[in-house]
Design an enzyme around this catalytic site. Structure first.
Site, mmCIF file in Angstrom:
data_model
loop_
_atom_site.group_PDB
_atom_site.id
_atom_site.type_symbol
_atom_site.label_atom_id
_atom_site.label_comp_id
_atom_site.label_asym_id
_atom_site.label_seq_id
_atom_site.Cartn_x
_atom_site.Cartn_y
_atom_site.Cartn_z
ATOM 1 C CE LYS A 55 -3.799 -2.246 2.413
ATOM 2 N NZ LYS A 55 -4.299 -2.696 3.722
ATOM 3 C CD GLN A 99 -3.446 -4.433 6.984
ATOM 4 O OE1 GLN A 99 -3.287 -3.468 6.245
ATOM 5 N NE2 GLN A 99 -4.075 -5.527 6.588
ATOM 6 C CG ASP A 122 -9.863 0.108 5.292
ATOM 7 O OD1 ASP A 122 -9.688 -0.167 4.095
ATOM 8 O OD2 ASP A 122 -9.123 -0.286 6.210
#
Ligand code: NAD
Length: 294
Positions: A55, A99, A122
């Site tokens: 990422k 994460q 997200d």
């Protein structure tokens, strides 16, 4: 019957990243804003480390800023919340990604909902989930967004098509079904308690497999000519003692029936990260007041 067309998620993600990089350059020049993503990684999970690196590399290659915040597995929930609070207030940060998975002593929902909704790239905050359901300017989760981009590129207008989503998680299945509904599909959500999953899948013009079960969906579950999006990703052992990646769809037998299908790897996976970059750019534009909220 000829084999289904392969939907090339890597090529689609490359093209999308190119457009994002151009938009980032324009935003920097016009408003002096560099979109910045903070990734919070708790613990040493090797798969998470690989995702985070990937990422971060892609962010910087598109001209964005990437900030990694690694914390030990033993971090307390209070300390993690303090870090998120700092990031919420940091003007250089437009997106915050925590994460997953988090260690068992940390309440995942509580932490995800501590991220400022406008920085929730997200799309896991309840406010964004609610906004998505209501169809008002939500930050939608990256994997379903990536699936939608592939479907729209492949099929154009999705109106009136029968779509079946196998899986009802908050991260993939539910938002996927919502996005398909907003695109005017007739949507069925199937899950682990669905009766006669084969018959349900056979109705689908669009079949999105997100059950997290290797090769669950067989070739004879697929309607001839259907478009199949395989979200699942699993590493399985082969007879030769090596391993290979498979999805939730038995690929070879399904490709013989479908009209178009995503491979694993090289289908949905690359699009997920590209959409994260897209969401970070959107967040930066919104925070700079350059996008309306609806
Ligand atoms: P999850 O385990 O949270 O949810 C799985 C869902 O599938 C559940 O709602 C369950 O009801 C349903 N299900 C389970 N077994 C079933 C069965 N036998 N029949 C019908 N439905 C069944 O998983 P998730 O987070 O939604 O992820 C799904 C899959 O997608 C996993 O393989 C995951 O690794 C993969 N994934 C891939 C990406 C990517 O970028 N490629 C991103 C996220 C998730």
């Amino acid at each position: 019957m000829t084999d289904a067309k392969l939907i090339d998620g890597k090529a689609a993600a490359d093209a999308l990243r190119g457009r994002i990089a151009a938009d980032v350059a324009a935003l920097k020049q016009s408003h002096g804003v560099t979109p910045g993503l903070a990734v919070v990684l708790v613990g040493e999970d090797p798969a998470s480390l690989i995702y985070v690196r990937s990422k971060s590399k892609q962010m910087t290659s598109c001209g964005m800023a990437s900030f990694e915040h690694r914390r030990p597995e033993s971090i307390s929930q209070a300390d993690l919340l303090t870090l998120i609070d700092d990031l919420n207030r940091d003007d250089a940060i437009h997106g915050i990604l925590v994460q997953l998975p988090l260690p068992a002593h940390i309440d995942e929902h509580f932490v995800l909902n501590a991220v400022a909704p406008e920085k929730d790239v997200d799309g896991f905050h309840v406010l964004n989930a609610g906004r998505l359901a209501a169809g008002i300017g939500a930050m939608a989760p990256c994997t379903p967004l990536g699936c939608m981009a592939l479907l729209e590129e492949e099929l154009g207008d999705l109106s009136g098509l029968d779509a079946v989503v196998v899986g009802r998680s908050n991260i993939v299945g539910k938002p996927m079904a919502t996005l398909l509904l907003h695109a005017n599909c007739t949507v069925t959500i199937a899950h682990s308690r669905t009766r006669d999953l084969r018959a349900v899948c056979r109705r689908a013009d669009i079949l999105v497999a997100a059950a997290g079960k290797p090769e669950l969906i067989r070739g004879d579950w697929i309607k001839s000519g259907a478009t199949v999006i395989d979200v699942g990703i699993h590493r399985i052992a082969t007879e030769s003692g090596k391993s290979r990646l498979v999805g939730d769809v038995a690929f070879a037998e399904s490709r013989a029936v479908a009209g178009a299908i995503t491979p694993v790897p090289g289908g949905v996976g690359p699009m997920t990260i590209a959409m994260l970059l897209g969401n970070t750019l959107t967040a930066a534009r919104r925070i700079a007041g350059l996008l309306s909220d609806t």
